[in-house]
Scaffold this motif. Structure first.
Motif, short mmCIF file in Angstrom:
data_model
loop_
_atom_site.label_atom_id
_atom_site.label_comp_id
_atom_site.label_asym_id
_atom_site.label_seq_id
_atom_site.Cartn_x
_atom_site.Cartn_y
_atom_site.Cartn_z
N GLN A 70 0.84 -1.19 0.00
CA GLN A 70 0.00 0.00 0.00
C GLN A 70 0.88 1.25 0.00
O GLN A 70 1.80 1.36 0.81
N ILE A 71 0.58 2.16 -0.93
CA ILE A 71 1.28 3.45 -1.00
C ILE A 71 0.29 4.54 -0.65
O ILE A 71 -0.80 4.62 -1.21
N ILE A 72 0.67 5.39 0.29
CA ILE A 72 -0.22 6.40 0.85
C ILE A 72 0.45 7.76 0.72
O ILE A 72 1.65 7.90 0.95
N ALA A 73 -0.32 8.77 0.35
CA ALA A 73 0.20 10.13 0.23
C ALA A 73 -0.67 11.10 1.02
O ALA A 73 -1.71 10.74 1.56
N ARG A 74 -0.21 12.33 1.08
CA ARG A 74 -0.94 13.39 1.77
C ARG A 74 -2.34 13.56 1.18
O ARG A 74 -2.56 13.31 -0.01
N PHE A 75 -3.28 14.02 2.00
CA PHE A 75 -4.64 14.26 1.54
C PHE A 75 -4.62 15.16 0.30
O PHE A 75 -3.97 16.20 0.26
N GLY A 76 -5.35 14.73 -0.73
CA GLY A 76 -5.45 15.50 -1.96
C GLY A 76 -4.31 15.27 -2.95
O GLY A 76 -4.37 15.77 -4.07
N ARG A 77 -3.31 14.49 -2.55
CA ARG A 77 -2.19 14.23 -3.44
C ARG A 77 -2.30 12.83 -4.04
O ARG A 77 -1.38 12.02 -4.04
N ASP A 78 -3.47 12.56 -4.63
CA ASP A 78 -3.71 11.26 -5.24
C ASP A 78 -2.73 10.99 -6.37
O ASP A 78 -2.26 9.86 -6.56
N GLY A 79 -2.43 12.02 -7.14
CA GLY A 79 -1.48 11.87 -8.24
C GLY A 79 -0.11 11.47 -7.75
O GLY A 79 0.59 10.67 -8.39
N GLN A 80 0.31 12.01 -6.62
CA GLN A 80 1.62 11.66 -6.08
C GLN A 80 1.65 10.21 -5.61
O GLN A 80 2.63 9.50 -5.83
N ALA A 81 0.58 9.76 -4.93
CA ALA A 81 0.52 8.36 -4.51
C ALA A 81 0.62 7.43 -5.71
O ALA A 81 1.33 6.42 -5.68
N LEU A 82 -0.08 7.78 -6.79
CA LEU A 82 -0.06 6.95 -7.99
C LEU A 82 1.30 7.01 -8.68
O LEU A 82 1.79 5.99 -9.20
N ALA A 83 1.94 8.17 -8.68
CA ALA A 83 3.24 8.29 -9.33
C ALA A 83 4.30 7.49 -8.59
O ALA A 83 5.15 6.84 -9.20
N VAL A 84 4.28 7.53 -7.26
CA VAL A 84 5.22 6.72 -6.48
C VAL A 84 4.95 5.24 -6.73
O VAL A 84 5.88 4.45 -6.94
N ALA A 85 3.67 4.86 -6.74
CA ALA A 85 3.33 3.46 -7.02
C ALA A 85 3.79 3.05 -8.41
O ALA A 85 4.28 1.93 -8.61
N ARG A 86 3.65 3.96 -9.38
CA ARG A 86 4.06 3.65 -10.75
C ARG A 86 5.56 3.42 -10.82
O ARG A 86 6.04 2.51 -11.52
N SER A 87 6.34 4.22 -10.10
CA SER A 87 7.80 4.05 -10.13
C SER A 87 8.20 2.72 -9.50
O SER A 87 9.10 2.04 -10.01
N ILE A 88 7.52 2.31 -8.43
CA ILE A 88 7.82 1.02 -7.82
C ILE A 88 7.37 -0.11 -8.72
O ILE A 88 8.07 -1.13 -8.87
N GLU A 89 6.20 0.02 -9.34
CA GLU A 89 5.69 -0.98 -10.27
C GLU A 89 6.69 -1.22 -11.39
O GLU A 89 6.99 -2.37 -11.77
N THR A 90 7.24 -0.14 -11.94
CA THR A 90 8.21 -0.26 -13.04
C THR A 90 9.49 -0.95 -12.56
O THR A 90 10.03 -1.82 -13.26
N ALA A 91 9.95 -0.59 -11.38
CA ALA A 91 11.18 -1.21 -10.85
C ALA A 91 10.95 -2.69 -10.54
O ALA A 91 11.83 -3.53 -10.78
N LEU A 92 9.78 -3.05 -10.02
CA LEU A 92 9.49 -4.46 -9.75
C LEU A 92 9.45 -5.26 -11.06
O LEU A 92 9.91 -6.42 -11.10
N ALA A 93 8.94 -4.66 -12.11
CA ALA A 93 8.87 -5.36 -13.40
C ALA A 93 10.25 -5.62 -13.98
O ALA A 93 10.47 -6.61 -14.68
N ARG A 94 11.17 -4.75 -13.66
CA ARG A 94 12.55 -4.94 -14.14
C ARG A 94 13.25 -6.06 -13.38
O ARG A 94 14.28 -6.57 -13.81
N GLY A 95 12.69 -6.40 -12.22
CA GLY A 95 13.32 -7.44 -11.39
C GLY A 95 14.41 -6.87 -10.52
O GLY A 95 15.25 -7.57 -9.98
#
Length: 412
Positions: A387-412
């Protein structure tokens, strides 16, 4: 799984007509849902717009959300066949974007704890989680590219983790809950489920009319991430702990600075008091059903409401004050961190269909009203998520951090 962004790319390039995209979804549902049990009603002849940023995207609507063309039965015999006169605000918004609200997805009764009939697509002997059971299972089974759920405790993040799909519980009231059956008006929050982080980021940006949510670079180049074990909520299973450790390493590989975070005592107190706020409001939100159909309430919800009758306004007010105190302290936490990384669930989906699992790693963040993203962690066996959590109203930031981790996990 069906990818919203891939479908829209094919449609934009003229390789797929919106009507064909919806027909593919209908075929997948006809083939797979007899086993999964994620769909409770469906539009056999949907109107499919040719224009709009979500044209051709069939959407599953959790069956506590009103639809004018399909019944809203709330997982309860009390509302069997009940037909609203109007769409919920979120459904109207989807239509305005060209999306097709094609099906209603199974929910636990009134989005409570009693399991729905849906099974986990990865192993039919395990729960898909709840209360957004059908929503998570339908996306995981490749039957829908986008689906709506709700969360009062952990009803978006937990089933997403158990079923291995991306999901976001949006910031409190970012998405309208008008036309959604209330359980707790201080907690109920809409969420989106999809195949990947880019899918739910695109959908949320469009539905919320906030294009900035879909910016891939919304996360700072060196994100400061707090690794939070939520010790007050108990221990997670070893597999969940390993998944969290893998996600932390992937975040560091993506350039983030990951630091252990222990939350102040105010958060443990708020976590303990979440059920008081939830149940005090639930007894009022479901007062008609309790007074007139107590015998029809399921085995867990009925006694839950019985116990809630003894709660006092003084207890409720005190719990709200503690929650407010914790929210103020959370602003200080996010002065030091851009995001928090923690468990989505205590472990993999439990065996059996008599429970939807444990929301103990979710309920604090629902009470705080902040955006929460489930990110599946690749691996063998039943799915695991973080679970990735960000400050209230910063939904885009939570998703961007999750996206960067998702990409790194895919690379192995």
């Amino acid at each position: 799984m069906l990818s919203l962004t891939e479908l829209r790319t094919r449609i934009n390039e003229g390789r797929l007509a919106p009507r064909q995209a919806v027909a593919e979804v209908q075929a997948a549902i006809a083939e797979r849902d007899p086993i999964i049990g994620a769909i409770v009603s469906s539009d056999p002849e949907p109107i499919v717009p040719e224009e709009g940023p979500l044209a051709g995207i069939a959407v599953g609507i959790k069956d506590i959300i009103d639809t004018a063309h399909l019944p809203t039965q709330m997982g309860s015999p009390i509302y069997r066949g009940w037909q609203p006169r109007a769409d919920a605000a979120i459904v109207s918004r989807l239509r305005s974007l060209g999306a097709v609200p094609l099906v209603k997805t199974a929910t636990t009764a009134f989005a409570g704890l009693d399991p729905a009939a849906t099974v986990n697509p990865h192993d039919h002997g395990h729960t898909p989680g709840g209360s957004s059971s059908g929503t998570a299972a339908a996306v995981a089974a490749g039957m829908l590219p986008l689906a709506l759920g709700t969360q009062t405790g952990g009803s978006v993040i937990r089933p997403a983790a158990f079923c291995g799909v991306a999901a976001i519980k949006a910031s409190f009231r970012l998405l309208p809950t008008v036309g959604v059956k209330t359980f707790s008006w201080a907690l109920d929050t809409l969420g989106l489920f999809g195949a990947s982080i880019p899918d739910i980021a695109r959908a949320l940006a469009l539905i919320a009319d906030r294009p900035e949510i879909d910016l891939a670079d919304d996360a700072p180049r060196a994100s400061r991430i707090g690794l939070c074990l939520q010790g007050f909520a108990g221990e997670a299973d070893p597999d969940a702990a390993e998944a969290l450790s893998r996600a932390a390493r992937a975040a560091e590989a993506a350039g983030a600075i990951v630091t252990d975070l222990t939350l102040p005592d105010a958060f443990a107190r708020a976590w303990e008091l979440h059920p008081i706020i939830q149940d005090f409001e639930a007894r009022q939100a479901l007062a008609w059903e309790y007074a007139n159909h107590r015998e029809a309430l399921p085995i867990l919800l009925g006694p839950q409401l019985d116990r809630a009758q003894a709660l006092t306004a003084a207890q409720y007010d005190a719990a709200r004050r503690e929650a407010h105190h914790a929210r103020r302290q959370l602003k200080d936490v996010f002065g030091e961190f851009d995001a928090i990384l923690t468990y989505s669930a205590p472990g993999r989906a439990p065996r059996g269909l008599t429970s939807t699992g444990d929301a103990r790693f979710n309920r604090l963040w629902t009470l705080m009203g902040v955006p929460c993203v489930n990110l599946p962690v690749p691996g063998d066996g039943l799915p695991l998520g973080v679970q990735i959590i960000a400050r209230f109203g910063r939904d885009g930031q939570a998703l961007a951090v999750a996206r960067s981790i998702e990409t790194a996990l895919a690379r192995g």
